[in-house]
Design a protein around this motif. Structure first.
Motif, PDB file in Angstrom:
ATOM      1  N   ALA A  87     -15.706   5.569  22.182  1.00 38.74           N
ATOM      2  CA  ALA A  87     -15.148   6.507  23.161  1.00 38.74           C
ATOM      3  C   ALA A  87     -14.357   7.646  22.506  1.00 38.74           C
ATOM      4  O   ALA A  87     -13.514   8.258  23.153  1.00 38.74           O
ATOM      5  N   THR A  88     -14.667   7.945  21.245  1.00 36.72           N
ATOM      6  CA  THR A  88     -13.906   8.997  20.549  1.00 36.72           C
ATOM      7  C   THR A  88     -13.976  10.332  21.284  1.00 36.72           C
ATOM      8  O   THR A  88     -12.958  10.985  21.527  1.00 36.72           O
ATOM      9  N   GLU A  89     -15.191  10.722  21.662  1.00 35.72           N
ATOM     10  CA  GLU A  89     -15.341  12.034  22.306  1.00 35.72           C
ATOM     11  C   GLU A  89     -14.625  12.067  23.657  1.00 35.72           C
ATOM     12  O   GLU A  89     -13.953  13.044  23.994  1.00 35.72           O
ATOM     13  N   ALA A  90     -14.750  10.986  24.416  1.00 36.09           N
ATOM     14  CA  ALA A  90     -14.066  10.911  25.723  1.00 36.09           C
ATOM     15  C   ALA A  90     -12.558  11.014  25.527  1.00 36.09           C
ATOM     16  O   ALA A  90     -11.863  11.704  26.273  1.00 36.09           O
ATOM     17  N   TYR A  91     -12.053  10.322  24.479  1.00 39.01           N
ATOM     18  CA  TYR A  91     -10.618  10.361  24.221  1.00 39.01           C
ATOM     19  C   TYR A  91     -10.190  11.772  23.796  1.00 39.01           C
ATOM     20  O   TYR A  91      -9.159  12.289  24.258  1.00 39.01           O
ATOM     21  N   ASP A  92     -10.990  12.396  22.943  1.00 39.27           N
ATOM     22  CA  ASP A  92     -10.609  13.712  22.408  1.00 39.27           C
ATOM     23  C   ASP A  92     -10.706  14.829  23.446  1.00 39.27           C
ATOM     24  O   ASP A  92     -10.107  15.888  23.277  1.00 39.27           O
ATOM     25  N   THR A  93     -11.460  14.621  24.509  1.00 38.97           N
ATOM     26  CA  THR A  93     -11.671  15.700  25.489  1.00 38.97           C
ATOM     27  C   THR A  93     -11.178  15.337  26.891  1.00 38.97           C
ATOM     28  O   THR A  93     -11.182  16.194  27.770  1.00 38.97           O
ATOM     29  N   LYS A  94     -10.811  14.093  27.124  1.00 38.37           N
ATOM     30  CA  LYS A  94     -10.508  13.577  28.476  1.00 38.37           C
ATOM     31  C   LYS A  94     -11.678  13.885  29.406  1.00 38.37           C
ATOM     32  O   LYS A  94     -11.488  14.054  30.613  1.00 38.37           O
ATOM     33  N   THR A  95     -12.857  14.019  28.832  1.00 32.76           N
ATOM     34  CA  THR A  95     -14.126  14.363  29.511  1.00 32.76           C
ATOM     35  C   THR A  95     -14.084  15.749  30.156  1.00 32.76           C
ATOM     36  O   THR A  95     -14.983  16.096  30.924  1.00 32.76           O
ATOM     37  N   LYS A  96     -13.053  16.551  29.869  1.00 33.25           N
ATOM     38  CA  LYS A  96     -13.049  17.900  30.418  1.00 33.25           C
ATOM     39  C   LYS A  96     -12.454  18.911  29.430  1.00 33.25           C
ATOM     40  O   LYS A  96     -11.780  19.863  29.830  1.00 33.25           O
ATOM     41  N   GLY A  97     -12.714  18.671  28.148  1.00 27.95           N
ATOM     42  CA  GLY A  97     -12.374  19.663  27.131  1.00 27.95           C
ATOM     43  C   GLY A  97     -10.898  19.821  26.825  1.00 27.95           C
ATOM     44  O   GLY A  97     -10.496  20.831  26.269  1.00 27.95           O
ATOM     45  N   ARG A  98     -10.080  18.813  27.181  1.00 29.22           N
ATOM     46  CA  ARG A  98      -8.645  18.907  26.864  1.00 29.22           C
ATOM     47  C   ARG A  98      -8.215  17.687  26.066  1.00 29.22           C
ATOM     48  O   ARG A  98      -8.572  16.562  26.419  1.00 29.22           O
ATOM     49  N   LYS A  99      -7.459  17.937  25.019  1.00 30.13           N
ATOM     50  CA  LYS A  99      -6.999  16.833  24.173  1.00 30.13           C
ATOM     51  C   LYS A  99      -5.892  16.026  24.860  1.00 30.13           C
ATOM     52  O   LYS A  99      -5.159  16.562  25.682  1.00 30.13           O
ATOM     53  N   HIS A 100      -5.799  14.738  24.488  1.00 31.11           N
ATOM     54  CA  HIS A 100      -4.623  13.967  24.888  1.00 31.11           C
ATOM     55  C   HIS A 100      -3.395  14.484  24.131  1.00 31.11           C
ATOM     56  O   HIS A 100      -3.500  15.065  23.058  1.00 31.11           O
ATOM     57  N   SER A 101      -2.232  14.239  24.685  1.00 28.53           N
ATOM     58  CA  SER A 101      -0.976  14.685  24.074  1.00 28.53           C
ATOM     59  C   SER A 101      -0.619  13.793  22.869  1.00 28.53           C
ATOM     60  O   SER A 101      -1.154  12.681  22.735  1.00 28.53           O
ATOM     61  N   PRO A 102       0.305  14.248  22.023  1.00 30.68           N
ATOM     62  CA  PRO A 102       0.806  13.377  20.938  1.00 30.68           C
ATOM     63  C   PRO A 102       1.413  12.088  21.476  1.00 30.68           C
ATOM     64  O   PRO A 102       1.358  11.054  20.816  1.00 30.68           O
ATOM     65  N   GLU A 103       1.966  12.126  22.673  1.00 24.99           N
ATOM     66  CA  GLU A 103       2.524  10.896  23.272  1.00 24.99           C
ATOM     67  C   GLU A 103       1.402   9.871  23.506  1.00 24.99           C
ATOM     68  O   GLU A 103       1.589   8.677  23.293  1.00 24.99           O
ATOM     69  N   ALA A 104       0.248  10.366  23.955  1.00 26.94           N
ATOM     70  CA  ALA A 104      -0.894   9.462  24.154  1.00 26.94           C
ATOM     71  C   ALA A 104      -1.347   8.887  22.807  1.00 26.94           C
ATOM     72  O   ALA A 104      -1.589   7.679  22.686  1.00 26.94           O
ATOM     73  N   ASP A 105      -1.448   9.757  21.788  1.00 23.91           N
ATOM     74  CA  ASP A 105      -1.843   9.282  20.444  1.00 23.91           C
ATOM     75  C   ASP A 105      -0.888   8.187  19.967  1.00 23.91           C
ATOM     76  O   ASP A 105      -1.307   7.218  19.332  1.00 23.91           O
ATOM     77  N   ALA A 106       0.407   8.357  20.273  1.00 31.38           N
ATOM     78  CA  ALA A 106       1.412   7.407  19.790  1.00 31.38           C
ATOM     79  C   ALA A 106       1.301   6.046  20.477  1.00 31.38           C
ATOM     80  O   ALA A 106       1.797   5.047  19.972  1.00 31.38           O
ATOM     81  N   LEU A 107       0.630   5.995  21.632  1.00 30.23           N
ATOM     82  CA  LEU A 107       0.458   4.706  22.323  1.00 30.23           C
ATOM     83  C   LEU A 107      -0.602   3.839  21.636  1.00 30.23           C
ATOM     84  O   LEU A 107      -0.557   2.615  21.715  1.00 30.23           O
TER      85      LEU A 107
END
Ligand code: HEM
Length: 120
Positions: A87-107
């Motif tokens: 699910a790398t691409e889904a995570y990196d784009t939220k399926t609409k071309g926007r990255k998750h925040s650093p807070e999400a990465d930290a989870l």
């Protein structure tokens, strides 16, 4: 001669005590986190494709997100189809071309269970 005997006996016991203390002070040999890391392939990943048993592979790591899914801010129908998948691409784009925040990465590290060794 007698003096030599005393000195060498003392030296012997000093050496024995030194080895004993050195052994006590040396760190115990424990398996490292790296050695214990699980390798998880695509087939095993695919066996965890339900919301109540949800693993995802993201950027080469596998995460057990079962406990996190109820807290995810999107509608369940957006994230749940990625259970059991790469699910790398889904995570990196939220399926609409926007990255998750650093807070999400930290989870993510909290849910990491191993290394993904399958193809994407
Ligand atoms: C891989 C599939 C995933 C998809 C498709 C996905 C999609 C989304 C969407 C649509 C939103 C809400 C709208 C928005 O903020 O733009 C969102 C927000 C969020 N997601 Fe995900 N998500 C996924 C996985 C994850 C994972 C694995 C985590 C963390 C463990 C996570 C953490 C968050 C957080 C904290 C937010 C709030 C906004 C932000 O921090 O970017 N998501 N996600």
């Amino acid at each position: 001669m007698r003096k030599l005997f005393y000195v060498s006996t003392a030296a012997f016991w000093v050496a024995v005590a030194g080895f004993w203390i050195g052994d006590l002070l040396s760190p115990a040999t424990e398996p490292t986190a790296t050695a214990a890391e699980r390798s998880i392939g695509a087939a095993e990943l695919a066996g965890h494709a339900k919301p109540d048993d949800c693993w995802m592979a993201i950027h080469g790591s596998v995460y057990d997100l079962t406990a996190y899914l109820p807290d995810h801010p999107s509608r369940p129908s957006i994230i749940e189809p990625w259970c059991g998948k790469e699910a790398t691409e889904a995570y990196d784009t939220k399926t609409k071309g926007r990255k998750h925040s650093p807070e999400a990465d930290a989870l993510l590290p909290k849910y990491r269970i191993g290394r993904f060794v399958g193809g994407s």
